[in-house]
Design an enzyme around this catalytic site. Structure first.
Site, PDB file in Angstrom:
ATOM      1  N   GLU A   1      31.004 -42.063 -10.478  1.00  0.00           N
ATOM      2  CA  GLU A   1      29.588 -41.815 -10.724  1.00  0.00           C
ATOM      3  C   GLU A   1      28.846 -41.439  -9.437  1.00  0.00           C
ATOM      4  OE1 GLU A   1      27.617 -45.019 -12.724  1.00  0.00           O
ATOM      5  OE2 GLU A   1      29.315 -45.419 -14.045  1.00  0.00           O
TER       6      GLU A   1
ATOM      7  N   ASP B   1      40.862 -55.897  -1.190  1.00  0.00           N
ATOM      8  CA  ASP B   1      41.799 -56.919  -0.740  1.00  0.00           C
ATOM      9  C   ASP B   1      42.709 -57.345  -1.895  1.00  0.00           C
ATOM     10  OD1 ASP B   1      42.508 -58.910   1.416  1.00  0.00           O
ATOM     11  OD2 ASP B   1      41.919 -60.304  -0.168  1.00  0.00           O
TER      12      ASP B   1
END
Length: 533
Positions: free
Chosen positions: A255, A199
Site C-alpha cells: 500500500e 526479527d
C-alpha cells in the site's frame, strides 16, 4: 523509488553502541542523527536500527513492552522523526527492527493474558496445560537454554517462550494478534520508515498440536554447548501457516510506495535455503537475511555453495548477505587465521560487496574492528552469562563504535554500558578517515565501485571452476571477480583488463598473480575475457 532495495547496501546500527549524546553511557537517537553524515559519506544506501522501543531491556530491547513508543534510553518519538527526516535529507533509507513474534512479559497484553483463562487477552499468547506428571506439554527448548515452557501460577498453565522466560511468544493462530501486528507496522509506515527487518521471521507460528521435536545429530557428534542444537525444530518454528501471514504483511507494505521487508531466517542448515526460497517468493518477503556466512567457514566452496544454493532454490527470491551482526563474533576475528589483519578485512569487504543480492554491513566492520574480549563480570548478555565460559555471549560484538583515540573512543563522555578496550581504540574512525590504504577508505572505495557498476548490483552470477584457494565468478557477462582466500600467493590463467579496486593483483602475459589475500576485478577487453586454472 521502485525496488531501491534490490542490490542495495544497508548499514546495521546497534543504537546502544553507536553514539551517546547525553553522557549516560548508552547510545541514543540524537547521537545516531548526528553521525548520519558519516554513513552517507561512507556510501551505504540504508540504515537498519536494532530495537529502540520501550523495553525492560532483559534482552537489550528485543523484549518490547510498547511497540509504538521509543524507550527513554534512546529518546522520544520526536527524536525518531528527526532522525528519519535527516536520513532522508541525506539520501538514506531507514529500516527498523520489528520484534513481533514475542513481547516482553511486562507488555499490558501479557499482563492481562496471565490473569485468567477467560481474560480479554487470554489467547493472545501460547498457553498449554501441564502433563499429568506436571511436566511441560512437550520437549521444545529455548534458544537461550532450558525448556521453552514456563509455569505461571495464576493461570496454572505453561506459556511458550522461544527465548527468555520474560519474552512470551504471541499466538499468531489468533487472527486478532495478526491484526494488531499489522497496526504496529502501519504506525511506523505512517511515520515514514522505509521498511522493516523482521526479527525471527520463521518463529511466528507454532504447531497447534504441540507435537514434540525430533533429534538433530550435531556435525561432529559431540554434545554442543547449548542443547537447543540437538533438536530439529520442525514443530516449534517454520510452520506452513507462516506463509499466509507473510503475505498479509506484504499486502500492507504494498500500500506504500518503495517500502521493503527483510526477514531474519534461522533454522537447521539443511532447511535454511528451502525456507528462504519459500519466504521470498512473489507476494511475500522482499528479502531474506541469511545466517549462512556468519560462521567460521572461509573457503571458496562454502561461499559458492551458499550463493548457488540460494538462487537454485529461490530463482524468484532475493537474499541479503552479511558477514557480521550483533549476534555473532565479528568476522575480522573469526577469519583472522587466513591472512594479515588488514588484508583479510579488505578481502572480506571486496567479496561481500561483489555478491549477488543485497548486502548488510555491521557497524564497525568498515574499520576492520575486532571482537572485544569481555570478562565475566562485564557481561550483560543472558546466554553468555548462562553458558560461560564455553559461550561468551554476544557482548563482544556489541561494544561501542570507536570514533577517535580518546579514552572512550568518542562514543560517550560518561561510562559506556560495555567497555571500550585498547584493541578496539586502535581501530577508530579518526585514525583511518582520509588515510590511503586504511580499511575505512577501502570500504568507501569499494562501496562507490559497487554503486557505479550495474553488474555488481544486478548482474547474474556464474561461478568459475578454479583450484583452492581462489574464489572466482562472473557478475553479468563481462565482470570477473577473483579472490585469493589464503595468505600465500597463487597464479591462474586470465585475460582482460583490471578494473576497480584491487589488492596484490598483477596481470601479465595471460597470467594473473594474486598475492596473499589478493583480489581484483577484470573486465573484458578486445581480446575477450577468460579465466582458468
Amino acid at each position: 523509488m521502485g525496488e531501491w532495495w534490490r542490490g542495495s547496501v544497508t548499514y546495521q546500527v546497534y543504537p546502544r553502541s553507536f553514539q551517546d549524546s547525553d553522557g549516560d553511557g548508552i547510545g541514543d537517537l540524537q547521537g545516531i542523527t548526528a553521525r548520519l553524515p558519516y554513513l552517507a559519506d561512507l556510501g551505504v544506501e540504508a540504515i537498519w536500527l536494532s530495537p529502540i522501543f520501550k523495553s525492560p531491556m532483559a534482552d537489550m530491547g528485543y523484549d518490547v513492552s510498547d511497540y509504538t513508543d521509543i524507550d527513554p534510553l534512546f529518546g522520544s518519538l520526536a527524536d525518531f522523526d528527526a532522525l528519519v527526516a535527516r536520513a532522508h535529507e541525506l539520501g538514506l533509507k531507514v529500516i527498523i527492527d520489528q520484534v513481533i513474534s514475542h513481547s516482553s512479559d511486562q507488555h499490558p497484553f501479557f499482563q492481562n493474558s496471565r490473569l485468567a483463562r477467560d481474560a480479554e487477552k487470554a489467547d493472545w499468547y501460547v498457553w498449554a496445560d501441564a502433563k499429568a506428571d506436571g511436566s511441560p506439554p512437550n520437549n521444545w527448548l529455548s534458544v537461550f537454554g532450558g525448556s521453552a515452557w514456563e509455569w505461571d501460577s495464576r493461570r496454572r498453565q505453561y506459556y511458550l517462550h522461544n527465548f527468555l522466560p520474560s519474552q512470551p511468544d504471541l499466538n499468531f493462530h489468533n487472527p486478532a494478534v495478526q491484526d494488531w501486528a499489522l497496526s504496529v507496522l502501519r504506525f511506523w509506515l505512517e511515520r515514514g520508515v522505509d521498511g522493516f527487518r523482521l526479527d525471527t521471521v520463521n518463529y511466528y507460528f507454532h504447531d497447534d498440536q504441540l507435537r514434540s521435536n525430533g533429534p538433530l545429530v550435531p556435525k561432529d557428534n559431540r554434545p554442543p554447548v547449548n542443547p537447543y542444537e540437538l533438536q530439529d525444530h520442525e514443530f516449534s518454528k517454520s510452520r506452513p501457516e507462516n506463509i499466509g501471514w507473510l503475505e498479509r504483511m506484504r499486502a500492507l507494505l504494498d500500500e506504500y510506495e518503495g517500502r521493503t521487508m527483510v526477514g531474519e531466517v534461522g533454522d537447521a542448515p539443511y532447511r535454511n535455503v528451502q525456507i528462504m526460497a519459500e519466504y521470498t517468493r512473489p507476494g511475500r518477503l522482499h528479502m531474506a537475511y541469511s545466517f549462512d556466512m556468519l560462521g567460521p567457514e572461509f573457503t571458496p566452496a562454502h561461499f559458492r555453495e551458499k550463493i548457488e544454493g540460494f538462487f537454485q532454490g529461490a530463482p524468484d527470491g532475493w537474499p541479503m548477505w552479511a558477514f557480521s551482526n550483533h549476534d555473532v563474533i565479528r568476522h575480522a576475528t573469526r577469519w583472522e587465521g587466513h591472512g594479515a589483519e588488514g588484508a583479510v578485512a579488505k578481502l572480506a569487504c571486496a567479496m561481500l560487496l561483489s555478491f549477488e543480492g543485497s548486502i548488510c554491513l555491521y557497524q564497525g566492520e568498515e574499520l576492520g574492528q575486532l571482537e572485544t574480549e569481555i570478562e565475566f563480570h562485564e557481561l550483560t548478555d543472558p546466554p553468555g552469562i548462562r553458558f560461560w565460559p564455553d559461550y561468551k555471549g554476544r557482548d563482544g560484538c556489541r561494544t561501542p563504535m570507536v570514533w577517535d583515540a580518546s579514552e572512550q573512543g568518542g562514543f560517550t563522555t560518561g561510562t559506556p554500558w560495555l567497555p571500550v578496550k585498547a584493541p578496539q581504540l586502535k581501530r577508530n574512525v579518526g585514525d583511518q578517515a582520509g588515510v590511503a590504504g586504511s580499511v575505512l577508505e577501502f570500504y568507501r572505495e569499494m562501496l562507490a565501485y559497487r554503486r557505479a557498476t550495474p553488474a555488481l548490483r544486478l548482474g547474474r552470477t556464474r561461478f568459475v571452476d578454479l583450484p583452492d584457494p581462489v574464489l572466482g565468478f562472473f557478475r553479468g557477462e563481462e565482470l570477473a571477480c577473483l579472490f585469493n582466500l589464503s595468505p600465500r600467493p597463487v597464479s591462474i590463467a586470465a585475460e582482460g583488463a583490471l578494473d576497480g579496486p584491487r589488492h596484490a593483483a598483477h596481470l601479465e602475459g595471460g597470467r594473473l598473480t594474486l598475492g596473499p589475500n589478493g583480489f581484483c576485478f577484470l573486465m573484458a577487453g578486445e581480446a575477450g575475457l577468460s579465466v582458468g586454472a
